[in-house]
Motif scaffolding. Structure first.
Motif, mmCIF file in Angstrom:
data_model
loop_
_atom_site.group_PDB
_atom_site.id
_atom_site.type_symbol
_atom_site.label_atom_id
_atom_site.label_comp_id
_atom_site.label_asym_id
_atom_site.label_seq_id
_atom_site.Cartn_x
_atom_site.Cartn_y
_atom_site.Cartn_z
ATOM 1 N N TYR A 1 20.900 48.372 -13.083
ATOM 2 C CA TYR A 1 19.963 48.195 -14.277
ATOM 3 C C TYR A 1 18.744 48.116 -14.098
ATOM 4 O O TYR A 1 18.023 47.745 -13.032
ATOM 5 C CB TYR A 1 20.663 46.623 -14.812
ATOM 6 N N PRO B 1 18.319 42.911 -19.339
ATOM 7 C CA PRO B 1 18.844 44.044 -18.452
ATOM 8 C C PRO B 1 19.111 44.947 -19.210
ATOM 9 O O PRO B 1 19.926 45.016 -20.532
ATOM 10 C CB PRO B 1 19.640 43.566 -17.507
ATOM 11 N N LEU C 1 21.673 48.629 -18.792
ATOM 12 C CA LEU C 1 22.551 49.509 -17.765
ATOM 13 C C LEU C 1 22.102 51.020 -17.853
ATOM 14 O O LEU C 1 21.593 51.599 -18.776
ATOM 15 C CB LEU C 1 23.978 49.565 -18.257
ATOM 16 N N TYR D 1 26.431 53.853 -13.745
ATOM 17 C CA TYR D 1 27.421 53.124 -13.274
ATOM 18 C C TYR D 1 28.435 54.280 -12.719
ATOM 19 O O TYR D 1 28.080 55.533 -12.580
ATOM 20 C CB TYR D 1 28.499 52.696 -14.711
#
Lengths: 121, 107
Positions: free
Chosen positions: B36, B44, B46, B49
């Motif tokens: 993040y 925050p 993203l 991932y």
């Protein structure tokens, strides 16, 4: 567009209670787990609690277990965090965060702007 | 509880340079690792991932790598808007979900 709008923060005395709310829109609410993440002033991020899309399971950080309760209301697309027995160490900005999956807690693909909780006498 | 450790705490770089941020887990987390970005006064956001998959709308200059216990976030050709704090987070073994302490990328 996903929108998460937190409310309910404020100043409370040690031992007091607050109920935070997060109004969600822009996605199918029941299809995603939801979380609360907090950030103490000048500090890093701490996951607090999460709840599955169905509301059937909830999980907590040890630091809040037994004092905080996460819940969700699918009729109002809202997730709540009931905070009892508040301590000075709970002072933080509390963010509502949408999870990536329905039945598990993974990572957070959308965040609200947060609501500030101050615990002080 | 899985403990995430980020290094360095602060990284001083110049615009146009490459920043390399590290994140280490004290147990294997497979590729269940997210990154993040947080700018002052903001929530925050993203970035990454699955250790290496960019989130929607994230520029290609952000890349993630690693698996198991060692992970890296690389920011190529740093731009002024990239100066921020970066956090890693594991989601392999929970509760709790855990974050690293953050790396501040500054000029």
């Amino acid at each position: 567009e996903v929108q998460l709008l937190e409310s309910g923060g404020g100043m409370v005395q040690p031992g007091g209670s607050l109920r935070l709310s997060c109004a969600a829109s822009g996605f199918t609410f029941s299809a995603f787990a939801m979380n609360w993440v907090r950030q103490a002033p000048g500090k890093g991020l701490e996951w607090v609690a999460g709840i599955t899309g169905s509301g059937g399971s909830s999980y907590y950080a040890d630091s809040v277990k037994g004092r905080f309760t996460i819940s969700r209301d699918s009729s109002k697309n809202t997730v709540h965090l009931q905070m009892n027995s508040l301590r000075a160490g709970d002072t933080a900005r509390y963010y509502c965060a949408k999870d990536r999956t329905q039945q598990w807690l993974y990572y957070f693909d959308s965040w609200g702007q947060g609501t500030l909780v101050t615990v002080s006498s | 509880e899985i403990v995430m450790t980020q290094s360095p705490a602060t990284l001083s770089v110049s615009p146009g340079e490459t920043a390399t941020l590290s994140c280490r887990a004290n147990q294997r987390v497979k590729n269940h690792l997210a990154w993040y970005q947080q700018k002052p006064g903001q929530a925050p956001r993203l970035l990454i991932y699955g250790a290496s998959t960019r989130a929607t709308g994230i520029p290609a200059r952000f890349s993630g790598s690693g698996s198991g216990t060692e992970f890296t976030l690389t920011i190529s050709s740093l731009q002024s808007e990239d100066f921020a704090i970066y956090y890693c987070q594991q989601y392999d073994n929970w509760p709790p979900l855990t974050f690293g302490g953050g790396t501040k990328v500054e000029i």
